[in-house]
Design a protein around this motif. Sequence first.
Motif, PDB file in Angstrom:
ATOM      1  N   VAL A 164       0.846  -1.086  -0.004  1.00 51.98           N
ATOM      2  CA  VAL A 164       0.029  -0.012  -0.016  1.00 51.98           C
ATOM      3  C   VAL A 164       0.845   1.175   0.111  1.00 51.98           C
ATOM      4  N   SER A 165       2.078   1.188  -0.195  1.00 46.58           N
ATOM      5  CA  SER A 165       3.084   2.125  -0.012  1.00 46.58           C
ATOM      6  C   SER A 165       2.949   3.111  -1.144  1.00 46.58           C
ATOM      7  N   GLY A 166       2.549   2.626  -2.176  1.00 45.19           N
ATOM      8  CA  GLY A 166       2.580   3.602  -3.536  1.00 45.19           C
ATOM      9  C   GLY A 166       3.887   3.052  -4.380  1.00 45.19           C
ATOM     10  N   GLY A 167       4.760   2.272  -3.746  1.00 46.91           N
ATOM     11  CA  GLY A 167       5.998   2.008  -4.484  1.00 46.91           C
ATOM     12  C   GLY A 167       7.178   2.888  -3.938  1.00 46.91           C
ATOM     13  N   ILE A 168       8.436   2.188  -4.249  1.00 47.86           N
ATOM     14  CA  ILE A 168       9.508   2.777  -3.586  1.00 47.86           C
ATOM     15  C   ILE A 168       9.811   4.377  -3.956  1.00 47.86           C
ATOM     16  N   PHE A 169       9.300   4.563  -5.271  1.00 46.72           N
ATOM     17  CA  PHE A 169       9.717   6.134  -5.816  1.00 46.72           C
ATOM     18  C   PHE A 169       8.826   7.184  -4.913  1.00 46.72           C
ATOM     19  N   LEU A 170       7.445   6.691  -4.556  1.00 43.15           N
ATOM     20  CA  LEU A 170       6.696   7.643  -3.891  1.00 43.15           C
ATOM     21  C   LEU A 170       6.967   7.415  -2.426  1.00 43.15           C
ATOM     22  N   ASP A 171       7.300   6.265  -1.974  1.00 48.00           N
ATOM     23  CA  ASP A 171       7.468   6.099  -0.386  1.00 48.00           C
ATOM     24  C   ASP A 171       8.785   6.572  -0.119  1.00 48.00           C
ATOM     25  N   MET A 172       9.898   6.032  -0.739  1.00 46.43           N
ATOM     26  CA  MET A 172      11.154   6.314  -0.230  1.00 46.43           C
ATOM     27  C   MET A 172      11.955   7.224  -0.920  1.00 46.43           C
ATOM     28  N   THR A 173      12.061   7.193  -2.175  1.00 46.49           N
ATOM     29  CA  THR A 173      12.757   8.375  -2.974  1.00 46.49           C
ATOM     30  C   THR A 173      12.109   9.603  -2.829  1.00 46.49           C
ATOM     31  N   ILE A 174      10.773   9.701  -2.486  1.00 42.48           N
ATOM     32  CA  ILE A 174      10.295  10.872  -2.364  1.00 42.48           C
ATOM     33  C   ILE A 174      11.005  11.822  -1.323  1.00 42.48           C
ATOM     34  N   HIS A 175      11.696  11.344  -0.468  1.00 48.60           N
ATOM     35  CA  HIS A 175      12.464  12.281   0.590  1.00 48.60           C
ATOM     36  C   HIS A 175      13.704  12.832  -0.413  1.00 48.60           C
ATOM     37  N   ASP A 176      14.305  11.932  -1.277  1.00 50.67           N
ATOM     38  CA  ASP A 176      15.471  11.913  -1.962  1.00 50.67           C
ATOM     39  C   ASP A 176      15.162  13.029  -3.058  1.00 50.67           C
ATOM     40  N   PHE A 177      13.850  12.892  -3.325  1.00 52.70           N
ATOM     41  CA  PHE A 177      13.597  13.987  -4.639  1.00 52.70           C
ATOM     42  C   PHE A 177      13.499  15.265  -3.936  1.00 52.70           C
ATOM     43  N   ASP A 178      12.843  15.396  -2.681  1.00 48.76           N
ATOM     44  CA  ASP A 178      12.786  16.686  -1.906  1.00 48.76           C
ATOM     45  C   ASP A 178      14.290  17.081  -1.744  1.00 48.76           C
ATOM     46  N   MET A 179      14.990  16.324  -1.331  1.00 54.08           N
ATOM     47  CA  MET A 179      16.315  16.578  -0.935  1.00 54.08           C
ATOM     48  C   MET A 179      16.884  17.448  -2.341  1.00 54.08           C
ATOM     49  N   ALA A 180      16.847  16.619  -3.408  1.00 51.37           N
ATOM     50  CA  ALA A 180      17.403  17.198  -4.806  1.00 51.37           C
ATOM     51  C   ALA A 180      16.981  18.686  -5.243  1.00 51.37           C
ATOM     52  N   ARG A 181      15.713  18.826  -4.886  1.00 45.20           N
ATOM     53  CA  ARG A 181      15.214  20.286  -5.192  1.00 45.20           C
ATOM     54  C   ARG A 181      15.592  21.224  -4.101  1.00 45.20           C
ATOM     55  N   PHE A 182      15.742  20.811  -2.880  1.00 47.60           N
ATOM     56  CA  PHE A 182      16.286  21.702  -1.864  1.00 47.60           C
ATOM     57  C   PHE A 182      18.051  21.847  -2.039  1.00 47.60           C
ATOM     58  N   LEU A 183      18.749  21.134  -2.209  1.00 45.48           N
ATOM     59  CA  LEU A 183      20.042  21.234  -2.143  1.00 45.48           C
ATOM     60  C   LEU A 183      20.561  21.731  -3.558  1.00 45.48           C
ATOM     61  N   MET A 184      19.947  21.769  -4.563  1.00 45.91           N
ATOM     62  CA  MET A 184      20.397  22.303  -5.862  1.00 45.91           C
ATOM     63  C   MET A 184      19.524  23.595  -6.038  1.00 45.91           C
ATOM     64  N   GLY A 185      18.489  23.944  -5.311  1.00 44.82           N
ATOM     65  CA  GLY A 185      17.760  25.133  -5.497  1.00 44.82           C
ATOM     66  C   GLY A 185      17.142  25.196  -6.762  1.00 44.82           C
ATOM     67  N   GLU A 186      17.010  24.070  -7.547  1.00 46.98           N
ATOM     68  CA  GLU A 186      16.338  24.347  -8.736  1.00 46.98           C
ATOM     69  C   GLU A 186      15.362  23.170  -9.099  1.00 46.98           C
TER      70      GLU A 186
END
Lengths: 339, 339, 339, 339
Positions: free
Chosen positions: C168-190
């Motif tokens: 029910v997690s939505g899959g690894i990309f929505l459940d786990m990688t979602i944090h890393d996607f946020d990091m990517a936007r945050f760290l790079m500022g774009e």
Amino acid sequence: MPEKLNVGVIGAGRIGRLHAEHLAYRVPGVELVAISDIIVSAAEQVAAQFQIPAVYQDHRRIMDDPAIQAVVICSSTDTHSQMIEEAAAAGKQIFCEKPIDYDLGRIDHALAAVKQAGVKLQIGFNRRFDPNFRRVRDVVAAGQIGRPQVLRITSRDPQPPPIAYVKVSGGIFLDMTIHDFDMARFLMGEEVDEVYAAGGVLVDPAIGEAGDVDTALITLRFKSGAMGSIDNSRKAVYGYDQRVEVFGSDGMVTVSNNLPDSAVVSTAQAVTGSLPLFFFVERYTEAYIAEMKAFVEAVVQDTPPPVTGLDGRKPVVMGYAAGKSYRENRPVKLSEVDA
Amino acid sequence: MPEKLNVGVIGAGRIGRLHAEHLAYRVPGVELVAISDIIVSAAEQVAAQFQIPAVYQDHRRIMDDPAIQAVVICSSTDTHSQMIEEAAAAGKQIFCEKPIDYDLGRIDHALAAVKQAGVKLQIGFNRRFDPNFRRVRDVVAAGQIGRPQVLRITSRDPQPPPIAYVKVSGGIFLDMTIHDFDMARFLMGEEVDEVYAAGGVLVDPAIGEAGDVDTALITLRFKSGAMGSIDNSRKAVYGYDQRVEVFGSDGMVTVSNNLPDSAVVSTAQAVTGSLPLFFFVERYTEAYIAEMKAFVEAVVQDTPPPVTGLDGRKPVVMGYAAGKSYRENRPVKLSEVDA
Amino acid sequence: MPEKLNVGVIGAGRIGRLHAEHLAYRVPGVELVAISDIIVSAAEQVAAQFQIPAVYQDHRRIMDDPAIQAVVICSSTDTHSQMIEEAAAAGKQIFCEKPIDYDLGRIDHALAAVKQAGVKLQIGFNRRFDPNFRRVRDVVAAGQIGRPQVLRITSRDPQPPPIAYVKVSGGIFLDMTIHDFDMARFLMGEEVDEVYAAGGVLVDPAIGEAGDVDTALITLRFKSGAMGSIDNSRKAVYGYDQRVEVFGSDGMVTVSNNLPDSAVVSTAQAVTGSLPLFFFVERYTEAYIAEMKAFVEAVVQDTPPPVTGLDGRKPVVMGYAAGKSYRENRPVKLSEVDA
Amino acid sequence: MPEKLNVGVIGAGRIGRLHAEHLAYRVPGVELVAISDIIVSAAEQVAAQFQIPAVYQDHRRIMDDPAIQAVVICSSTDTHSQMIEEAAAAGKQIFCEKPIDYDLGRIDHALAAVKQAGVKLQIGFNRRFDPNFRRVRDVVAAGQIGRPQVLRITSRDPQPPPIAYVKVSGGIFLDMTIHDFDMARFLMGEEVDEVYAAGGVLVDPAIGEAGDVDTALITLRFKSGAMGSIDNSRKAVYGYDQRVEVFGSDGMVTVSNNLPDSAVVSTAQAVTGSLPLFFFVERYTEAYIAEMKAFVEAVVQDTPPPVTGLDGRKPVVMGYAAGKSYRENRPVKLSEVDA
């Protein structure tokens, strides 16, 4: 291209063999033309391996050869001062392994002979040429950490020498700490005034029975008021432990051990790195080459050698002060043993 | 759930405020019910911030309150022993900041009072609860490095205290090194027999004029023959420097400084990491909480406190020995100052 | 002192309990006045532990309480968007755990409700408040490494979640990688423009049977042309592995894992350090507190929250793009899934 | 002692000079008897420096000399395959710098010639002999980290080559990444099936105008399902950046950059370490010596060379696949470019 410097090596033991290899292959501008050893077969073996043309049992054949400009003295310690005097008399440039001698009078006699002959003498304190320690010296000398206040040296061997060696070694302070005494002077750029040495037999009772200690903790008082601490052990099970730290008014510089590789393995149990390089041959290879290059350079360019006879004498004085301090359990001024 | 332990804090200075915050928010099973300070406004401020119901100028109001089971003594050092005696007489469980006193006689008197009252007394040597040092202790105690042979402690403050404080501090050995003396006993798990202290005024001449030193290098001799070295400075420009190393027959354990983050920035000029956490409040936050949790646990579960009155007394003895050693420039046995 | 902000927590599971503890003890300026959970016993347990006055089964009791100014939504993901809408309608300030929803339409509906109500909404991307990642962001934003060119994120969990959760997690990309996607936007500022996701079932076949992957390697293409790489695993046996690196025209910044202590043990076999902190609760404790402090500050000072509704929406888009990329084994532009 | 292996070096450019020095001084059991270069003055200079008896402009003089048993091919890349064929025809043992050729047909022709002649061919992928990477390979091969799942390679040069070189280099994937492709196969011990290459011109527009990219991020899919990531940049301002990490079911192994010294300087501003060694000559000195020793050993002991012709061919295939992937922005199977 200028003609090469002809060099003869006296002594074909472990350290003689090491210098011979470097002179043969790693030091430019040099021709290694002769090697001698009273055990002539040892010299022959080294000569065969590194294609050295002349092999002698009697080192005087090297001294007498007018084509040889420089000698590298790697014979046993008790012959060093005599070899230096003979070489000076023969007008050779001299590289001599440490220590010059265990007797200050004989050291002074040899240094006087060198001075009178006007030849160069470099002492084999190889650690001064190690990239780590050299960098520490540079940082301190450049004032990057301000005025040096506290020196810390950790110097531990991976295993004790044979008891037979311990008995004739002059004791840990003259045999092992002598390198650290040299480091202390080199890194701080000033002289030590007083020494307090604590010691004990914590590694092997046989070392105690041979009249020596195997663990020592030495406090140095420099002339400026700065302080230093050296800790020695004859046995670090994880390998050769050679670290220094200088703390000053504007900062600190530290160096750590050299490893064979930078691999770090993380498992469910632990995060594991590699053990330090085992002992001085592995750790100081580049330093041994660099010191020999520096010797050749000093000779060829007629500049003062980077480690002088005085640099060879001072650590012996410090070793005597440390020994006296340990026996009497009190701080001892260097002037007490070098009046 | 059992009823909560009612606690009163005596003293609302920096350390009192810190313990009050932890007792209010971070230590479970506790009700912080009162705080006192002779400067009552200080106590009021802390009380307002952490919602402490009762505020007093006179600490005896806390001692006299039968609902209060335990006191945390954070008043000035010269009142500690008296506070302990009063608290013991009142049957309170006692946590007292270090040092108990600078007078061994008064310490003994206070400890006797505690013993007679049958209450618990824990001394505030917070570093024992730091995860790094605790881990070192665990590694040593578990025999992972064999028999301990050499201890090294580096303990440097980021900046000297005000000269006014230096004058009443009891001197560096009783004020600063006392923590390291405690560490030495804690980490090695044995007592020190003899101390040799070298020291100097290398940071600020005003400290020398106040009769103290600001830099020290202390050699410890443990009863087992193991040795220790402590180096102290009142001023490390790069921040609070708190490292230890224990070397033994089967290995070594070291811990390094705590950093605010693990960032490493590499540029064309340098590879740069973060400075250590600035001082004890930042570095030892978790340790302060852990020591208070341990105190509460010892009281609630009626077990011996992890840092006893004797643990509070021994470092004072070591401080006196170090002072005597420094003044007389010779090793001093602890028995010389604690006959 | 201004009156405190009254807060209610919705959901008393693991993350709700964690926020409740922080609101009770670690976040100043807040009064935690109510908690709700459909499993009311869970809410009661948390309330008892942290002395929360009001406990409800029905979250609408919190929404309806005019004394409550802010809500912290920690209920199950499928209720988030509805809770946000209800809270917005009730004029509450909103902190909501990630993700807002798995349906972009519902996210947009909720964000519109927030906008219309004029309340604040902060999304619980806690890693932005971790000292390491914050420092990386600061270094990048300050231009210390020049123009960012390559981002590397390693993000590995110590153990996979239960298979029931995976389903029910939505899959690894929505459940786990979602944090890393946020990091990517945050760290790079774009913003990211295109995603290519490789993945596989290398840890546990049951995860594959549940329709998910457990290992992924994702390439990001930012709008500026910079590139990023994220590697995920559901199982790193050595513990929670959370490292990032940003490489730029003028340098590089890296951060490494957090350890429980800095102890290094050297023996004859190995040099061993401590394993990383086990999982997010241990690693990100300070980050969870800091994000809640930031939320309270944004509300009290009426400033924009540091993690907006849009910040909550974008990583969901990236998760969908990654999923599509994995299934079709080709790079996918974000515009393909968010027309 | 057996007779020495007579070796001739073809090509006296930077890499030819480097191998000549090693063959002259650092590799035992070898006699460096000849060197050739179409720019004969270059060969003469090297010969003078390392006392090489014979100097030729025409490499066929080396091929025709029956006393020469082995050749080391360091001429320009476009001559490699022809040199290999000539050497094979002459019955010489062959060490050839990478790449064999940029044309797979010519590579196959050359390898067939080697096979038919029954001579040995070793390709100069020197990094396999670096102590760090070798250790990683050993850890992986020994199963210490279980089944490998994710490989990460960071490989960044300190500065781009001249644009003139870029134009004839074959492009970043064949010129620079080729080393990393070799590492990938070596470290994982298996073949790659598919490649996805993202790239961009982020360092210097002139590189883009020359038809190449200067920054790349490459995803590898191994036959086992394991994944790999390589990131390349032509310009890391902090120096040569050469790190790898292999993550597996039972752990992880990482290696970091080599530094000239371990000095760390702490001041009031920062904690600073040394920059990595500048470029491949400094970083891989020992690796170059080790690969040549391994070649000589393979010849003398008649064992298979550690880096075969096939090992030279595969990375070229991977380079073509990466180029195609970059141009078409999609994953490309190796079979697409090597039918």
